[in-house]
Design a protein around this motif. Structure first.
Motif, short mmCIF file in Angstrom:
data_model
loop_
_atom_site.label_atom_id
_atom_site.label_comp_id
_atom_site.label_asym_id
_atom_site.label_seq_id
_atom_site.Cartn_x
_atom_site.Cartn_y
_atom_site.Cartn_z
N THR A 102 0.86 -1.18 0.00
CA THR A 102 0.00 0.00 0.00
C THR A 102 0.90 1.24 0.00
OG1 THR A 102 -0.08 0.18 2.41
CG2 THR A 102 -1.79 -1.19 1.35
N GLU A 103 0.30 2.39 -0.22
CA GLU A 103 1.07 3.63 -0.19
C GLU A 103 1.71 3.84 1.18
OE1 GLU A 103 0.25 8.40 -0.73
OE2 GLU A 103 -1.03 6.99 -1.81
N ASN A 104 0.95 3.55 2.25
CA ASN A 104 1.50 3.67 3.61
C ASN A 104 2.70 2.75 3.82
OD1 ASN A 104 -0.33 5.59 4.45
ND2 ASN A 104 -1.65 4.15 5.53
N ALA A 105 2.57 1.50 3.37
CA ALA A 105 3.67 0.54 3.53
C ALA A 105 4.90 1.00 2.75
CB ALA A 105 3.24 -0.85 3.08
N SER A 106 4.70 1.47 1.54
CA SER A 106 5.83 1.95 0.73
C SER A 106 6.56 3.08 1.45
CB SER A 106 5.36 2.43 -0.64
OG SER A 106 4.87 1.36 -1.40
N THR A 107 5.80 4.03 1.99
CA THR A 107 6.41 5.17 2.68
C THR A 107 7.18 4.71 3.91
OG1 THR A 107 4.66 6.64 1.91
CG2 THR A 107 5.90 7.35 3.86
N ILE A 108 6.61 3.83 4.71
CA ILE A 108 7.27 3.37 5.93
C ILE A 108 8.50 2.53 5.60
CG2 ILE A 108 6.97 1.84 7.94
CD1 ILE A 108 4.08 3.03 8.12
N VAL A 109 8.42 1.66 4.60
CA VAL A 109 9.58 0.86 4.20
C VAL A 109 10.70 1.78 3.72
CG1 VAL A 109 10.44 -0.83 2.52
CG2 VAL A 109 8.27 -1.23 3.71
N LYS A 110 10.37 2.79 2.93
CA LYS A 110 11.39 3.75 2.48
C LYS A 110 12.02 4.45 3.68
CE LYS A 110 8.88 6.00 -0.48
NZ LYS A 110 8.36 6.90 -1.50
N ASP A 111 11.21 4.86 4.66
CA ASP A 111 11.73 5.54 5.84
C ASP A 111 12.69 4.63 6.61
OD1 ASP A 111 10.24 7.77 5.24
OD2 ASP A 111 8.71 7.43 6.78
N ILE A 112 12.35 3.37 6.75
CA ILE A 112 13.21 2.41 7.47
C ILE A 112 14.51 2.18 6.71
CG2 ILE A 112 13.42 -0.02 8.17
CD1 ILE A 112 10.37 0.08 8.77
N SER A 113 14.42 2.01 5.41
CA SER A 113 15.62 1.64 4.63
C SER A 113 16.51 2.81 4.26
CB SER A 113 15.20 0.87 3.37
OG SER A 113 14.40 1.68 2.54
N THR A 114 16.08 4.03 4.51
CA THR A 114 16.93 5.19 4.19
C THR A 114 17.47 5.86 5.45
OG1 THR A 114 14.98 6.64 4.05
CG2 THR A 114 15.78 5.65 1.98
N GLN A 115 17.48 5.13 6.56
CA GLN A 115 18.07 5.66 7.79
C GLN A 115 19.56 5.89 7.56
OE1 GLN A 115 16.41 6.33 10.80
NE2 GLN A 115 14.59 5.97 9.54
N PRO A 116 20.15 6.86 8.27
CA PRO A 116 21.59 7.12 8.11
C PRO A 116 22.42 5.85 8.33
CG PRO A 116 20.56 8.83 9.44
CD PRO A 116 19.52 7.76 9.22
N GLY A 117 23.41 5.66 7.49
CA GLY A 117 24.29 4.50 7.60
C GLY A 117 23.84 3.29 6.81
N GLN A 118 22.62 3.32 6.27
CA GLN A 118 22.12 2.19 5.47
C GLN A 118 22.66 2.31 4.03
OE1 GLN A 118 20.51 -0.42 6.38
NE2 GLN A 118 19.49 0.10 8.27
N PRO A 119 23.04 1.19 3.42
CA PRO A 119 23.48 1.24 2.02
C PRO A 119 22.30 1.50 1.09
CG PRO A 119 23.38 -1.02 2.79
CD PRO A 119 23.10 -0.16 3.98
N GLU A 120 22.59 1.90 -0.14
CA GLU A 120 21.53 2.16 -1.12
C GLU A 120 20.68 0.93 -1.40
OE1 GLU A 120 22.57 4.16 -4.73
OE2 GLU A 120 23.86 5.58 -3.70
N THR A 121 21.23 -0.25 -1.16
CA THR A 121 20.52 -1.50 -1.42
C THR A 121 19.63 -1.92 -0.25
OG1 THR A 121 22.42 -2.74 -0.59
CG2 THR A 121 22.29 -2.38 -2.99
N ALA A 122 19.58 -1.13 0.81
CA ALA A 122 18.83 -1.51 2.01
C ALA A 122 17.34 -1.62 1.71
CB ALA A 122 19.07 -0.49 3.13
N GLY A 123 16.70 -2.50 2.45
CA GLY A 123 15.26 -2.68 2.31
C GLY A 123 14.73 -3.42 3.52
N LEU A 124 13.51 -3.84 3.42
CA LEU A 124 12.88 -4.62 4.48
C LEU A 124 12.91 -6.08 4.04
CD1 LEU A 124 11.44 -3.63 7.06
CD2 LEU A 124 9.31 -4.08 5.89
N ARG A 125 13.27 -6.99 4.93
CA ARG A 125 13.32 -8.41 4.57
C ARG A 125 12.26 -9.16 5.37
NH1 ARG A 125 16.49 -13.42 5.21
NH2 ARG A 125 16.45 -14.35 3.14
N ILE A 126 11.46 -9.93 4.65
CA ILE A 126 10.43 -10.75 5.28
C ILE A 126 10.82 -12.21 5.10
CG2 ILE A 126 8.00 -11.38 5.34
CD1 ILE A 126 7.38 -8.62 4.14
N THR A 127 10.91 -12.92 6.22
CA THR A 127 11.25 -14.34 6.17
C THR A 127 10.15 -15.15 6.83
OG1 THR A 127 12.49 -14.12 8.24
CG2 THR A 127 13.75 -13.93 6.20
#
Length: 94
Positions: free
Chosen positions: A5-30
């Motif tokens: 959803t739009e909300n999920a996309s925004t929150i995932v982007k916020d999590i993965s763009t925290q300082p110190g995260q590489p450009e390839t960072a994302g959310l992993r679901i296992t």
């Protein structure tokens, strides 16, 4: 394939763009269980071998093989509760 959803996309982007995260960072679901749909959600620096990569609206989600199969027809939603905790929810795609 899992959609966000739009909300999920925004929150995932916020999590993965925290300082110190590489450009390839994302959310992993296992998948935590082969018999029950129980999942772990963590920030990840990059995909692991065999992961399915879902990119939507600038957000990146990595799914391990079992999670990719179980979430193939699902929609990921997310919200932030009043205490600042992120909560994820799954629904069926329309």
């Amino acid at each position: 394939m899992l959609t966000l959803t739009e909300n999920a996309s925004t929150i995932v982007k916020d999590i993965s763009t925290q300082p110190g995260q590489p450009e390839t960072a994302g959310l992993r679901i296992t998948s935590e269980s082969a018999t029950e749909p129980t999942f772990a959600v963590t920030a990840a620096p990059a995909a692991e071998p065999g992961d399915q990569v879902v990119e939507q609206s600038g957000a990146t989600v990595y799914l391990d093989e079992a999670a990719a199969v179980m979430l193939d027809d699902k929609v990921l939603d997310a919200a932030v509760d009043p205490t600042g905790k992120v909560e994820f929810a799954l629904g069926l795609q329309p």
